[in-house]
Design a protein around this motif. Structure first.
Motif, PDB file in Angstrom:
ATOM      1  N   ASN A   1       7.537 -15.057  -9.054  1.00  0.00           N
ATOM      2  CA  ASN A   1       8.125 -15.763  -7.921  1.00  0.00           C
ATOM      3  C   ASN A   1       7.477 -15.234  -6.642  1.00  0.00           C
ATOM      4  O   ASN A   1       7.728 -14.106  -6.242  1.00  0.00           O
ATOM      5  CB  ASN A   1       9.642 -15.523  -7.910  1.00  0.00           C
ATOM      6  CG  ASN A   1      10.328 -16.186  -6.731  1.00  0.00           C
ATOM      7  OD1 ASN A   1       9.681 -16.780  -5.871  1.00  0.00           O
ATOM      8  ND2 ASN A   1      11.653 -16.087  -6.689  1.00  0.00           N
TER       9      ASN A   1
ATOM     10  N   SER B   1       9.909 -16.244  -2.625  1.00  0.00           N
ATOM     11  CA  SER B   1      11.104 -15.641  -2.051  1.00  0.00           C
ATOM     12  C   SER B   1      10.712 -14.790  -0.843  1.00  0.00           C
ATOM     13  O   SER B   1       9.673 -14.117  -0.878  1.00  0.00           O
ATOM     14  CB  SER B   1      11.781 -14.753  -3.101  1.00  0.00           C
ATOM     15  OG  SER B   1      12.757 -13.945  -2.479  1.00  0.00           O
ATOM     16  N   PRO B   2      11.564 -14.781   0.207  1.00  0.00           N
ATOM     17  CA  PRO B   2      11.266 -13.887   1.336  1.00  0.00           C
ATOM     18  C   PRO B   2      11.186 -12.422   0.899  1.00  0.00           C
ATOM     19  O   PRO B   2      10.588 -11.598   1.589  1.00  0.00           O
ATOM     20  CB  PRO B   2      12.452 -14.095   2.279  1.00  0.00           C
ATOM     21  CG  PRO B   2      13.121 -15.350   1.839  1.00  0.00           C
ATOM     22  CD  PRO B   2      12.767 -15.587   0.412  1.00  0.00           C
ATOM     23  N   ALA B   3      11.785 -12.108  -0.244  1.00  0.00           N
ATOM     24  CA  ALA B   3      11.795 -10.705  -0.694  1.00  0.00           C
ATOM     25  C   ALA B   3      10.528 -10.326  -1.465  1.00  0.00           C
ATOM     26  O   ALA B   3      10.357  -9.167  -1.848  1.00  0.00           O
ATOM     27  CB  ALA B   3      13.023 -10.468  -1.580  1.00  0.00           C
TER      28      ALA B   3
ATOM     29  N   TYR C   1       8.721  -6.535  -2.636  1.00  0.00           N
ATOM     30  CA  TYR C   1       8.670  -6.147  -4.045  1.00  0.00           C
ATOM     31  C   TYR C   1       7.234  -5.778  -4.466  1.00  0.00           C
ATOM     32  O   TYR C   1       7.010  -4.751  -5.111  1.00  0.00           O
ATOM     33  CB  TYR C   1       9.211  -7.266  -4.939  1.00  0.00           C
ATOM     34  CG  TYR C   1       8.908  -7.007  -6.392  1.00  0.00           C
ATOM     35  CD1 TYR C   1       9.550  -5.974  -7.075  1.00  0.00           C
ATOM     36  CD2 TYR C   1       7.923  -7.727  -7.058  1.00  0.00           C
ATOM     37  CE1 TYR C   1       9.235  -5.690  -8.396  1.00  0.00           C
ATOM     38  CE2 TYR C   1       7.607  -7.445  -8.380  1.00  0.00           C
ATOM     39  CZ  TYR C   1       8.265  -6.430  -9.039  1.00  0.00           C
ATOM     40  OH  TYR C   1       7.934  -6.138 -10.335  1.00  0.00           O
TER      41      TYR C   1
ATOM     42  N   ARG D   1      16.576  -4.464  -5.891  1.00  0.00           N
ATOM     43  CA  ARG D   1      16.533  -5.151  -4.581  1.00  0.00           C
ATOM     44  C   ARG D   1      15.824  -6.501  -4.725  1.00  0.00           C
ATOM     45  O   ARG D   1      16.206  -7.503  -4.163  1.00  0.00           O
ATOM     46  CB  ARG D   1      15.787  -4.258  -3.588  1.00  0.00           C
ATOM     47  CG  ARG D   1      15.685  -4.831  -2.189  1.00  0.00           C
ATOM     48  CD  ARG D   1      15.185  -3.794  -1.184  1.00  0.00           C
ATOM     49  NE  ARG D   1      14.018  -3.084  -1.661  1.00  0.00           N
ATOM     50  CZ  ARG D   1      13.931  -1.747  -1.733  1.00  0.00           C
ATOM     51  NH1 ARG D   1      14.918  -0.992  -1.362  1.00  0.00           N
ATOM     52  NH2 ARG D   1      12.824  -1.179  -2.172  1.00  0.00           N
ATOM     53  N   TRP D   2      14.765  -6.488  -5.511  1.00  0.00           N
ATOM     54  CA  TRP D   2      13.977  -7.715  -5.730  1.00  0.00           C
ATOM     55  C   TRP D   2      14.828  -8.782  -6.423  1.00  0.00           C
ATOM     56  O   TRP D   2      14.888  -9.928  -5.993  1.00  0.00           O
ATOM     57  CB  TRP D   2      12.745  -7.338  -6.545  1.00  0.00           C
ATOM     58  CG  TRP D   2      11.899  -8.451  -7.099  1.00  0.00           C
ATOM     59  CD1 TRP D   2      11.404  -8.519  -8.360  1.00  0.00           C
ATOM     60  CD2 TRP D   2      11.402  -9.621  -6.423  1.00  0.00           C
ATOM     61  NE1 TRP D   2      10.646  -9.652  -8.527  1.00  0.00           N
ATOM     62  CE2 TRP D   2      10.636 -10.357  -7.350  1.00  0.00           C
ATOM     63  CE3 TRP D   2      11.558 -10.140  -5.142  1.00  0.00           C
ATOM     64  CZ2 TRP D   2      10.012 -11.562  -7.037  1.00  0.00           C
ATOM     65  CZ3 TRP D   2      10.934 -11.347  -4.824  1.00  0.00           C
ATOM     66  CH2 TRP D   2      10.171 -12.034  -5.769  1.00  0.00           C
TER      67      TRP D   2
ATOM     68  N   GLY E   1      17.518 -10.064  -4.043  1.00  0.00           N
ATOM     69  CA  GLY E   1      16.947 -10.975  -3.037  1.00  0.00           C
ATOM     70  C   GLY E   1      16.817 -12.380  -3.605  1.00  0.00           C
ATOM     71  O   GLY E   1      17.171 -13.370  -2.959  1.00  0.00           O
ATOM     72  N   GLN E   2      16.348 -12.450  -4.840  1.00  0.00           N
ATOM     73  CA  GLN E   2      16.163 -13.773  -5.443  1.00  0.00           C
ATOM     74  C   GLN E   2      17.505 -14.441  -5.758  1.00  0.00           C
ATOM     75  O   GLN E   2      17.659 -15.647  -5.635  1.00  0.00           O
ATOM     76  CB  GLN E   2      15.348 -13.654  -6.718  1.00  0.00           C
ATOM     77  CG  GLN E   2      13.926 -13.155  -6.476  1.00  0.00           C
ATOM     78  CD  GLN E   2      13.223 -12.931  -7.802  1.00  0.00           C
ATOM     79  OE1 GLN E   2      12.659 -13.848  -8.361  1.00  0.00           O
ATOM     80  NE2 GLN E   2      13.292 -11.713  -8.305  1.00  0.00           N
TER      81      GLN E   2
ATOM     82  N   ASP F   1      18.625 -16.071  -2.779  1.00  0.00           N
ATOM     83  CA  ASP F   1      17.908 -17.355  -2.585  1.00  0.00           C
ATOM     84  C   ASP F   1      18.539 -18.432  -3.469  1.00  0.00           C
ATOM     85  O   ASP F   1      18.710 -19.575  -3.070  1.00  0.00           O
ATOM     86  CB  ASP F   1      16.428 -17.251  -3.000  1.00  0.00           C
ATOM     87  CG  ASP F   1      15.653 -16.221  -2.194  1.00  0.00           C
ATOM     88  OD1 ASP F   1      16.115 -15.849  -1.113  1.00  0.00           O
ATOM     89  OD2 ASP F   1      14.575 -15.791  -2.669  1.00  0.00           O
TER      90      ASP F   1
END
Ligand code: SF4
Ligand code: SF4
Lengths: 382, 432
Positions: free
Chosen positions: A131, A134-136, A140, B170-171, B174-175, B178
């Motif tokens: 992915n 995603s802003p994250a 990552y 955390r990853w 975060g998703q 979303d």
């Protein structure tokens, strides 16, 4: 003069060819070469550690498989099989590390195979994300790159400084600029530089320090404009399918006998980042951000911003190509899955295409030659 | 029309399971009529808990595909996909699903599978993502790719509190955030953390019971066959995960299995050999496959399939903390992936451990032609387990649903030969 130019180029290409055939790790490189399985790898971090990234590109069509067949399913692509063979037959015993990426399910198993058979090489997965929307995601990737940095620091016994990584970014930025220049020649003046030649020049970078490769590319780029060429009338095509398992050189030659390949995805990992990585700020962040924001496309990276059909249409347009060759390695699920979507779109756009399946271990090309010839003729005369 | 619900009480678990499956299919069928949004999800890494909060009806395309095999309808669907242009080497689940799309979603179960409003594909099998890309094109439904980092090497240990663990968690979190935004857009509803906590509490209870059920099969004789009865159990578990009906079913099942253990009832009349099954089932011929083993008194006491096809939550007994529902969902999703769901790439130690836990006599590897996720390096795994642990192993190959890859005589010969080895070992050990 023209003869000198040609023979200098021939020398450069012969060196590249020789390197592409070499399966083992030289003794002087033992524990310095860090192996990675396709597609992309943040080589800069390895380079900054003073180590050499070594792209594992399979065994080509000259390897005799003796051990791997008993270790791997019969329905698995050739690059997984031949890489396993190269491990089991001792060719890769000098590797100082082994990384696979989650590009596909077969590739993830490579880390398992390596772990069971060559634990001393500290094999593992560098978990690049599927992915990237995603802003994250940048954070990552950054964290995963920092993990890699730590592993490599342990190997060399010292920290890898930001300064060292910035230095490597500069070397690789230059390398990518040179590769782009090479691809521009192939696109604008394909009679001057064939795809096989460009491919060998790029591939050589996976077997030497990048500074040396930069020199080699600069030398090739100096000689190429002076090369004498004969104008030729061949259809311009884009070739897809070389992102992971590598098609045999003979296959590319077969296509090039009758077509100009004006753009392709061969070794796309080497050109994954499409613009310069910023050399200021945190270099690991810059590299992670570039992976997400300044990157190419491939069947093994989902990216909602880049539907594969649109990417192909843009490539065809920018390369001024009239047709596409959509190939995939046998048993390569991601490649095979994409063929259908691409061909449906090409049908809709009325763009001619040819679908081919290959294996790196192929040695007979007569049938493929006939197919490609018929295709090229149809392009010339329709 | 409201979605039907049923009580599992006053029934045996088998009948209750069947009713729940039928009821779920009926609910799927009628979802568009009821205006209920539909999500396509896979069994590994699906964030079902969030979808339940938003009231999605769940479609499991893997279950649709396996059902074409069970109902002997797969060849037609596979042929349609191949005629359409898919290579024979593509995962047969994908092809069966493409065949279904080309059949106007009329499933052999009689259900008309509705179009998705959302599809979630986790990275635990990369084919999920390629599959979701096909839906994007066919249905125009957005795919949500949930990247869940797996274990990086065989001895990888996710340790809560470490920087590494925090990075992965955390990853995932975060998703999930979303995903929540996307669900809010699709359904027009606001996210309700209390509802998530409720769903999680139900999942916790189901997992607790599921782990008990798995552990009960460590008893001799094994009360059920993990590759026959077990397959029904996980079907219900998936379809009703996080619901009161699911909890009720698992409770009924646990009581029933515990009853069998108390009475000393085994799945096989005379259990002689206990085996671990590694790999996916052969849904077109699973009864036959199991029969080949059971005639020798062999029972599959455990299978790694029951871990990954049930979402991996049984690995190390993972439970949500409903007082912090979203963070906890991210944690457990990450841990389930690293402790269970990415294990098939490195399963050698886990399989050896299962042999111990279930007092098993050997491991049966079932290589699946179209499933590289599970089968790519099984032969290497087998070599390692045989040499390192000295365990008897058998490797057979067929397919999930494609009957062209089932060779009865060949498989029977190999199974018979395997039991000869087991018999000899038993004799040497002093007889069974
Ligand atoms: S060739 Fe295809 S299947 Fe094989 S490793 Fe590469 S991406 Fe995976
Ligand atoms: S490759 Fe295997 S795990 Fe993935 S979808 Fe196909 S059958 Fe399922």
């Amino acid at each position: 003069m023209a003869v000198d130019i040609e023979s200098s180029l021939t020398d450069v290409l012969a060196r590249c060819h020789e390197l592409s055939l070499r399966q083992d790790i030289g003794e002087d490189e033992a524990n310095i070469a860090i192996g990675y399985f396709p597609v992309y790898f943040p080589e800069e971090i390895v380079h900054a550690a003073g180590l050499r990234p070594h792209a594992l590109l399979g065994g080509g069509n000259r390897i005799e498989v003796r051990y791997a067949d008993a270790r791997i399913g019969s329905f698995v692509c050739s690059i997984c099989r031949s890489t396993t063979e190269l491990g089991l037959n001792g060719s890769l015993k000098g590797l100082g590390g082994f990384f696979a990426q989650p590009i596909c399910d077969a590739a993830k198993h490579m880390a398992g195979i390596w772990g069971r058979n060559f634990p001393q090489q500290d094999p593992q997965i560098l978990a690049l994300p599927q992915n990237v929307n995603s802003p994250a995601s940048v954070r990552y990737v950054y964290d995963e790159y920092q993990r890699l940095r730590g592993i490599l620091a342990d190997k060399v016994g010292h920290e890898i400084s930001d300064e060292a990584i910035r230095g490597s970014l500069a070397v690789y930025n230059e390398n990518r600029r040179l590769q782009r220049a090479l691809y521009a020649i192939k696109r604008d003046d394909p009679a001057r530089l064939s795809t096989v030649e460009a491919y060998l020049l790029v591939r050589a970078g996976t077997r030497m320090r990048r500074e040396k490769h930069n020199q080699l590319l600069r030398e090739a780029l100096r000689l190429l404009p002076q090369r004498r060429i004969r104008p030729m009338d061949k259809p311009r095509v884009v070739f897809l399918g070389g992102f992971c398992e590598q098609p045999p050189l003979e296959m590319l030659e077969t296509i090039e006998d009758v077509c100009f390949i004006v753009d392709d995805d061969l070794l796309i990992g080497q050109r994954w980042i499409t613009e310069d990585v910023p050399e200021d700020g945190d270099p690991v962040w810059a590299l992670a951000e570039s992976y997400i924001q300044r990157s190419a496309a491939s069947p093994v990276q989902y990216d909602a911003r880049k539907p594969k059909e649109d990417v192909l249409m843009t490539t065809l347009r920018e390369a001024r190509a009239e047709a596409a060759i959509i190939s995939a390695a046998k048993f390569c699920e991601p490649g095979l899955d994409d063929q259908l979507a691409l061909s449906r779109r090409l049908d809709r756009e009325k763009i001619p295409y040819l679908v081919l399946e290959f294996e790196e271990k192929m040695t007979s090309f007569e049938q493929m030659a006939m197919q490609v010839e018929t295709f090229a003729e149809s392009l010339l005369f329709d | 029309m409201a979605a039907t619900t049923h009580t599992a009480k006053a029934m045996d678990a088998r009948a209750a399971g069947q009713r729940l499956v039928n009821q779920w299919l009926a609910n799927v069928h009628s979802a568009p009529e009821r205006g209920q949004p539909v999500a396509y999800v896979f069994v590994m890494g699906n964030a079902v808990e969030i979808l339940r909060v938003f009231g999605f009806e769940l479609v499991f395309p893997e279950i649709n595909s396996l059902q074409t095999g069970v109902r002997k309808a797969a060849p037609d669907f596979l042929a349609k996909a191949e005629d359409y242009g898919f290579s024979p080497d593509v995962c047969s689940y994908v092809k069966a699903d493409v065949g279904l799309m080309l059949s106007d979603m009329a499933h052999p179960s009689g259900t008309r599978i509705p179009r998705p409003d959302l599809a979630i594909a986790s990275s635990l099998c990369n084919v999920y993502i390629k599959w979701a890309e096909i839906w994007e094109r066919h249905f125009g439904a957005p795919a949500f790719v949930l990247d869940i980092p797996g274990k990086r090497f065989a001895t990888w240990k996710p340790i809560p509190g470490t920087a590494q663990y925090d990075a992965d968690k955390r990853w995932v979190e975060g998703q999930l955030r979303d995903l929540i935004s996307q669900c809010e857009r699709i359904t027009g509803k606001k996210f309700d953390p209390d509802r998530l906590a409720e769903v999680e509490a139900n999942v916790n209870e189901m997992v607790r019971l599921w782990v008990e059920i798995l552990t009960l099969n460590q008893r001799r004789p094994a009360p059920y066959n993990s590759m026959l009865d077990g397959l029904t159990y996980i079907g219900v578990l998936n379809a009703w995960r996080g619901t009161p009906e699911g909890v009720e079913y698992m409770r009924l099942l646990r009581d029933e299995v515990a009853g069998k253990v108390a009475r000393g009832e085994g799945r096989v009349r005379q259990e002689r050999f206990r085996l671990i099954f590694s790999g996916t089932p052969c849904y077109v011929n699973m009864r036959r496959l199991v029969e080949l083993f059971e005639t020798h008194g062999g029972v599959f006491a455990a299978s790694d399939y029951l871990t990954y096809a049930a979402g991996g939550l049984d690995s190390s007994g993972l439970f949500y903390d409903p007082s912090r529902p979203l963070e906890s969902l991210a944690e457990v999703t990450t841990l389930a992936s690293q402790l269970g769901l990415s294990n098939h790439f490195f399963s050698h130690h886990t399989l050896a451990q299962q042999v111990k836990d279930y007092a098993a006599d050997g491991i049966v590897y079932h290589g699946i032609k179209s499933c590289r996720t599970v089968a790519t390096s099984m032969a290497d795994n087998r070599e390692y387990v045989t040499t390192r642990y000295g365990l008897p192993t058998l490797y057979i190959e067929s397919d999930l649903i494609d009957p062209r890859y089932w060779s009865d005589a060949q498989i029977k010969n190999r199974v018979d030969a395997f039991f000869e080895v087991l018999e000899q070992r038993a004799l040497l050990k002093g007889g069974k």
